[in-house]
Every structure is written in C-alpha cells, then in structure tokens.
Scaffold this motif. Structure first.
Motif, PDB file in Angstrom:
ATOM      1  N   ASP A   5      28.167 -66.661  26.535  1.00  0.00           N
ATOM      2  CA  ASP A   5      28.642 -67.839  27.246  1.00  0.00           C
ATOM      3  C   ASP A   5      30.020 -67.521  27.827  1.00  0.00           C
ATOM      4  O   ASP A   5      30.564 -66.433  27.613  1.00  0.00           O
ATOM      5  N   SER A   6      30.591 -68.443  28.579  1.00  0.00           N
ATOM      6  CA  SER A   6      31.860 -68.163  29.264  1.00  0.00           C
ATOM      7  C   SER A   6      32.992 -67.854  28.281  1.00  0.00           C
ATOM      8  O   SER A   6      33.834 -67.007  28.557  1.00  0.00           O
ATOM      9  N   THR A   7      32.996 -68.500  27.111  1.00  0.00           N
ATOM     10  CA  THR A   7      34.026 -68.221  26.113  1.00  0.00           C
ATOM     11  C   THR A   7      33.888 -66.794  25.599  1.00  0.00           C
ATOM     12  O   THR A   7      34.872 -66.059  25.485  1.00  0.00           O
ATOM     13  N   ALA A  11      36.588 -63.724  26.058  1.00  0.00           N
ATOM     14  CA  ALA A  11      37.119 -62.982  24.905  1.00  0.00           C
ATOM     15  C   ALA A  11      36.864 -61.491  25.075  1.00  0.00           C
ATOM     16  O   ALA A  11      37.758 -60.675  24.873  1.00  0.00           O
ATOM     17  N   SER A  42      33.449 -67.546  36.048  1.00  0.00           N
ATOM     18  CA  SER A  42      33.791 -68.909  35.638  1.00  0.00           C
ATOM     19  C   SER A  42      34.930 -69.399  36.528  1.00  0.00           C
ATOM     20  O   SER A  42      35.604 -68.608  37.175  1.00  0.00           O
ATOM     21  N   SER A  46      38.279 -73.564  34.063  1.00  0.00           N
ATOM     22  CA  SER A  46      37.624 -73.335  32.767  1.00  0.00           C
ATOM     23  C   SER A  46      38.339 -72.251  31.977  1.00  0.00           C
ATOM     24  O   SER A  46      38.519 -72.358  30.764  1.00  0.00           O
ATOM     25  N   GLN A  50      40.335 -72.688  28.243  1.00  0.00           N
ATOM     26  CA  GLN A  50      40.091 -71.866  27.064  1.00  0.00           C
ATOM     27  C   GLN A  50      41.348 -71.110  26.655  1.00  0.00           C
ATOM     28  O   GLN A  50      41.676 -71.021  25.470  1.00  0.00           O
ATOM     29  N   GLU A  53      43.687 -73.338  24.804  1.00  0.00           N
ATOM     30  CA  GLU A  53      43.231 -73.565  23.432  1.00  0.00           C
ATOM     31  C   GLU A  53      43.587 -72.377  22.544  1.00  0.00           C
ATOM     32  O   GLU A  53      44.073 -72.545  21.427  1.00  0.00           O
ATOM     33  N   TRP A  54      43.357 -71.176  23.032  1.00  0.00           N
ATOM     34  CA  TRP A  54      43.682 -69.983  22.249  1.00  0.00           C
ATOM     35  C   TRP A  54      45.194 -69.836  22.066  1.00  0.00           C
ATOM     36  O   TRP A  54      45.643 -69.352  21.032  1.00  0.00           O
ATOM     37  N   ARG A  82      29.244 -64.644  17.645  1.00  0.00           N
ATOM     38  CA  ARG A  82      28.284 -64.929  18.713  1.00  0.00           C
ATOM     39  C   ARG A  82      27.222 -63.830  18.805  1.00  0.00           C
ATOM     40  O   ARG A  82      26.373 -63.862  19.689  1.00  0.00           O
TER      41      ARG A  82
END
Length: 86
Positions: A5-7, A11, A42, A46, A50, A53-54, A82
């Motif tokens: 996924d995009s996250t 990463a 992305s 977006s 993220q 948040e990180w 993941r």
C-alpha cells in the motif's frame, strides 16, 4: 513494491534512499515530498500526511527539501508487519 500500500511503498522508498545516502557518507535524504509522491505513485498531500505522522512518532525529522531518518528500525518493522521484503 507494487503489492504494498502507499504507506509501505513510502517506507520502503525512504529506507532505500537512506541506505544510498549513507553509502555516500550523508545522514539526510535530499528529496521533496512531491518527488516522493512521484516515486511511490501517491499524491504529495498523502505523502505529507504520512510523513507528518511519522515525525510526530519520532521516526523521522522533516526539513525543507528533505528527510532525516531517526528510527529506520521502525520503518523496517512496519514493512515486516506488512510481509514486504526489505
């Protein structure tokens, strides 16, 4: 990477860029959020969400035109969780 996924893609890309920067003797990754968005397919918005948040979690630090990885282990564990090869 296409199955992440995009996250996960973000990463993995940060880890890849950080590994390359370290091999050149640098501690920071010089890349814009727009460039990261293009790399991970992305939107910049977006990616920003993220990264923010990180940053709040202490995993990274943001600066104009770049990112510093503060806790690469957390990003790698995120990928492990993941099921992604690191």
């Amino acid at each position: 990477m296409r199955f992440l996924d995009s996250t996960g893609r973000l990463a993995k890309t940060l880890i890849w860029l950080a590994d390359g920067a370290r091999s050149l003797g640098a501690n920071d990754i010089s890349v814009t959020q727009r460039e990261l968005g293009q790399m991970v397919a992305s939107s910049r918005e977006s990616v920003n969400k993220q990264l923010q948040e990180w940053q709040r979690s202490g995993w990274i630090a943001l600066r104009k035109g770049g990112v510093t990885i503060r806790d690469g282990g957390r990003l790698r564990r995120l990928l492990d969780d993941r099921g992604a090869p690191s």
